[in-house]
Design a protein around this motif. Structure first.
Motif, short mmCIF file in Angstrom:
data_model
loop_
_atom_site.label_atom_id
_atom_site.label_comp_id
_atom_site.label_asym_id
_atom_site.label_seq_id
_atom_site.Cartn_x
_atom_site.Cartn_y
_atom_site.Cartn_z
N MET A 130 45.74 44.88 40.85
CA MET A 130 45.81 43.42 40.84
C MET A 130 44.83 42.76 39.88
SD MET A 130 48.33 42.32 42.46
CE MET A 130 47.86 40.60 42.45
N ASP A 131 43.59 43.22 39.85
CA ASP A 131 42.62 42.62 38.91
C ASP A 131 43.07 42.84 37.47
OD1 ASP A 131 40.99 41.66 40.92
OD2 ASP A 131 39.60 43.37 40.84
N GLN A 132 43.59 44.02 37.20
CA GLN A 132 44.06 44.31 35.85
C GLN A 132 45.28 43.47 35.50
OE1 GLN A 132 44.73 48.52 35.33
NE2 GLN A 132 43.68 48.50 33.38
N ALA A 133 46.18 43.25 36.46
CA ALA A 133 47.37 42.42 36.22
C ALA A 133 46.95 40.98 35.91
CB ALA A 133 48.30 42.45 37.44
N ARG A 134 45.97 40.47 36.62
CA ARG A 134 45.48 39.12 36.35
C ARG A 134 44.81 39.04 34.99
NH1 ARG A 134 44.89 35.70 41.31
NH2 ARG A 134 43.41 34.48 40.11
N GLU A 135 44.10 40.09 34.60
CA GLU A 135 43.45 40.10 33.29
C GLU A 135 44.49 40.14 32.16
OE1 GLU A 135 40.76 39.48 30.59
OE2 GLU A 135 40.32 39.40 32.73
N VAL A 136 45.54 40.92 32.34
CA VAL A 136 46.62 40.95 31.35
C VAL A 136 47.28 39.58 31.27
CG1 VAL A 136 48.89 41.94 30.80
CG2 VAL A 136 47.01 43.44 31.52
N ALA A 137 47.47 38.93 32.41
CA ALA A 137 48.03 37.57 32.41
C ALA A 137 47.12 36.62 31.64
CB ALA A 137 48.23 37.09 33.85
N ALA A 138 45.81 36.77 31.80
CA ALA A 138 44.86 35.93 31.07
C ALA A 138 44.99 36.16 29.57
CB ALA A 138 43.44 36.20 31.54
N GLN A 139 45.13 37.42 29.17
CA GLN A 139 45.30 37.74 27.74
C GLN A 139 46.58 37.11 27.19
OE1 GLN A 139 45.24 42.02 27.61
NE2 GLN A 139 43.10 42.14 28.23
N LEU A 140 47.67 37.23 27.94
CA LEU A 140 48.94 36.64 27.50
C LEU A 140 48.85 35.11 27.46
CD1 LEU A 140 51.36 39.04 29.40
CD2 LEU A 140 51.19 38.79 26.91
N THR A 141 48.08 34.53 28.36
CA THR A 141 47.85 33.09 28.34
C THR A 141 47.08 32.71 27.08
OG1 THR A 141 47.87 32.97 30.74
CG2 THR A 141 46.79 31.16 29.58
N ASP A 142 46.02 33.45 26.78
CA ASP A 142 45.22 33.18 25.59
C ASP A 142 46.03 33.34 24.31
OD1 ASP A 142 43.05 32.65 27.23
OD2 ASP A 142 42.12 34.62 26.92
N GLU A 143 47.02 34.23 24.33
CA GLU A 143 47.91 34.44 23.18
C GLU A 143 48.99 33.36 23.08
OE1 GLU A 143 49.52 38.40 23.41
OE2 GLU A 143 47.52 39.27 23.66
N GLY A 144 49.08 32.50 24.09
CA GLY A 144 50.08 31.43 24.08
C GLY A 144 51.46 31.86 24.54
N VAL A 145 51.54 33.01 25.19
CA VAL A 145 52.83 33.52 25.64
C VAL A 145 53.17 33.02 27.04
CG1 VAL A 145 54.12 35.64 26.18
CG2 VAL A 145 52.59 35.57 24.21
N LEU A 146 52.17 32.98 27.91
CA LEU A 146 52.37 32.61 29.31
C LEU A 146 51.70 31.30 29.66
CD1 LEU A 146 51.54 35.79 31.45
CD2 LEU A 146 53.77 35.01 30.67
N GLU A 147 52.19 30.73 30.74
CA GLU A 147 51.49 29.67 31.46
C GLU A 147 51.22 30.23 32.85
OE1 GLU A 147 53.04 25.47 29.70
OE2 GLU A 147 54.18 26.34 31.35
N VAL A 148 50.05 29.96 33.35
CA VAL A 148 49.68 30.36 34.70
C VAL A 148 49.59 29.09 35.54
CG1 VAL A 148 47.90 31.45 36.11
CG2 VAL A 148 48.45 32.38 33.86
N THR A 149 50.21 29.14 36.71
CA THR A 149 50.20 27.95 37.57
C THR A 149 49.64 28.30 38.94
OG1 THR A 149 52.45 28.30 38.40
CG2 THR A 149 52.21 26.96 36.41
N ARG A 150 49.10 27.27 39.55
CA ARG A 150 48.67 27.32 40.96
C ARG A 150 49.08 25.99 41.55
NH1 ARG A 150 45.08 29.85 44.60
NH2 ARG A 150 44.16 28.34 46.02
N ARG A 151 49.88 26.07 42.60
CA ARG A 151 50.41 24.86 43.25
C ARG A 151 51.10 23.94 42.26
NH1 ARG A 151 44.99 24.25 46.55
NH2 ARG A 151 45.40 25.80 48.14
N GLY A 152 51.79 24.53 41.29
CA GLY A 152 52.56 23.77 40.32
C GLY A 152 51.78 23.23 39.14
#
Length: 101
Positions: A42-64
């Motif tokens: 899980m920690d690694q999955a969140r870190e990969v999500a952060a990398q993809l966010t920094d690359e402009g590929v993903l958006e991460v949301t919490r409560r919309g």
């Protein structure tokens, strides 16, 4: 063990399968890689999500609300950022190709 490449591929593939505007939980990607033994990833999955966010590929949301994954400890959702040309899948294809090199 480092599962960064597998998690990256799983996140992008799951989002591609879900379609435009849909989201996944980081645990979905961790489960895709490790099955029921996903919790240690899980920690690694969140870190990969952060990398993809920094690359402009993903958006991460919490409560919309769009956030950076390092801004919270709680539950988050991942979704593809919409491509400027209006093709949300273009970013996933491009990033998958970059990650495969």
């Amino acid at each position: 063990m480092n599962y960064e490449k597998q998690l990256r591929a799983a996140i992008l593939e799951l989002l591609r399968q879900r379609g435009p505007g849909k989201s996944i939980c980081p645990s979905d990607a961790a489960r895709a890689v490790a099955g029921e033994q996903f919790r240690p990833l899980m920690d690694q999955a969140r870190e990969v999500a952060a990398q993809l966010t920094d690359e402009g590929v993903l958006e991460v949301t919490r409560r919309g609300e769009v956030i950076h994954p390092h801004e919270t400890q709680g539950a988050i959702r991942l979704r593809l950022r919409e491509a400027p040309a209006g093709d949300p899948q273009a970013l996933a294809r491009e990033t998958t190709l970059r990650g495969a090199r």
